[in-house]
Design a protein around this motif. Structure first.
Motif, short mmCIF file in Angstrom:
data_model
loop_
_atom_site.label_atom_id
_atom_site.label_comp_id
_atom_site.label_asym_id
_atom_site.label_seq_id
_atom_site.Cartn_x
_atom_site.Cartn_y
_atom_site.Cartn_z
N GLU A 112 -22.26 -4.98 24.79
CA GLU A 112 -21.46 -6.20 24.70
C GLU A 112 -21.88 -6.95 23.43
N PHE A 113 -21.75 -6.28 22.29
CA PHE A 113 -22.16 -6.87 21.03
C PHE A 113 -21.25 -8.05 20.69
N HIS A 114 -21.83 -9.06 20.07
CA HIS A 114 -21.07 -10.25 19.66
C HIS A 114 -21.79 -10.91 18.50
N ALA A 115 -21.30 -12.06 18.07
CA ALA A 115 -21.76 -12.65 16.81
C ALA A 115 -22.97 -13.58 16.94
N PHE A 116 -23.46 -13.86 18.15
CA PHE A 116 -24.60 -14.77 18.25
C PHE A 116 -25.82 -14.12 17.59
N PRO A 117 -26.48 -14.82 16.66
CA PRO A 117 -27.54 -14.19 15.87
C PRO A 117 -28.88 -14.10 16.60
N SER A 124 -32.70 -10.48 23.97
CA SER A 124 -31.72 -9.44 23.69
C SER A 124 -32.11 -8.15 24.42
N MET A 125 -31.12 -7.34 24.69
CA MET A 125 -31.35 -6.12 25.48
C MET A 125 -31.83 -4.98 24.59
N ALA A 126 -32.91 -4.35 24.99
CA ALA A 126 -33.38 -3.15 24.29
C ALA A 126 -32.54 -1.96 24.73
N PHE A 146 -31.97 -10.96 11.69
CA PHE A 146 -30.52 -10.84 11.61
C PHE A 146 -30.04 -9.39 11.45
N ALA A 147 -30.93 -8.49 11.08
CA ALA A 147 -30.54 -7.08 10.97
C ALA A 147 -30.15 -6.49 12.33
N VAL A 154 -27.29 -9.69 22.70
CA VAL A 154 -27.95 -10.95 23.02
C VAL A 154 -27.37 -11.48 24.33
N PHE A 155 -28.25 -11.84 25.28
CA PHE A 155 -27.74 -12.35 26.55
C PHE A 155 -28.36 -13.70 26.93
#
Length: 217
Positions: A112-117, A124-126, A146-147, A154-155
């Motif tokens: 569930e990738f999104h733009a929150f940095p 964030s999920m490994a 940011f890479a 990110v959750f």
């Protein structure tokens, strides 16, 4: 022509008024019950001395938030160590084997990738090499990375107790690993496992130089 226009006009008016009457007569649907804010807050009671509060992001990663809450309520995370902790980068946990190779018995999650940095304090999920391989392991970011954006889901983000995250012992794995004593959803009202046993750790002051420092995982 005029009479036809008048008849058509009145026919449309009657149909419209009937539709409005039906709409007004129809019972209104019940508004969905609001979810308490505490339902989307996660508590991690750490062996480093205190409680970490994480604001979850169900609007950005609903399936990942649901997974974390499910496992927390099952007691899955209780006692699990931080098995990979890199200075200037992040602290990773959520593997019951403590090796970085394990997970829960639940199926892996779709990304569930999104733009929150990936800012300081982001959770964030490994995952393994595949995008859809996240399961139970997650990491907390010490400094911006940011890479990782749009490559890891990110959750949530730490809102209180980041000083206890900063105090997690470093290493891959650490010689003396820090651990999650208890993970719980705030709405469930669980007290820390040993009330009053935590020694306060002062919040670390973060400077602009810290935030801009290069990260070498």
């Amino acid at each position: 022509m005029v009479s036809k226009f008048i008849v058509s006009f009145f026919a449309i008016a009657m149909i419209s008024s009937g539709a409005i009457a039906q709409e007004q007569a129809a019972p209104a649907e019940a508004a969905p019950a609001s979810v308490p804010a505490e339902e989307n807050m996660l508590h991690l009671d750490l062996s480093t001395g205190g409680r970490v509060t994480i604001q979850l992001f169900p609007n950005l990663a609903p399936n990942h938030v649901d997974r974390i809450k499910t496992l927390a309520r099952q007691g899955f995370y209780d006692g699990i160590i931080f098995h990979r902790v890199i200075e200037g980068f992040m602290a990773q946990t959520g593997d019951p084997t403590g090796t970085g190779m394990g997970g829960s018995e639940l199926p892996d999650l779709k990304a569930e990738f999104h733009a929150f940095p990936h800012l300081r304090g982001v959770v964030s999920m490994a995952r393994a090499q595949g995008d859809d391989s996240a399961n139970s392991q997650f990491f907390i970011v010490f400094y911006p990375r940011f890479a990782l954006d749009k490559k890891y889901t990110v959750f949530g983000r730490v809102t209180e107790g980041m000083q206890y995250v900063d105090a997690i012992n470093r290493g891959e794995p650490p010689a003396t690993p820090s651990r999650i004593l208890q993970a719980s959803v705030a709405a469930d009202g669980k007290a820390p496992p040993v009330a009053g046993a935590f020694s306060p750790i002062p919040e670390k002051e973060i400077t602009v130089d810290d935030l801009n420092a290069p990260i070498n995982p």
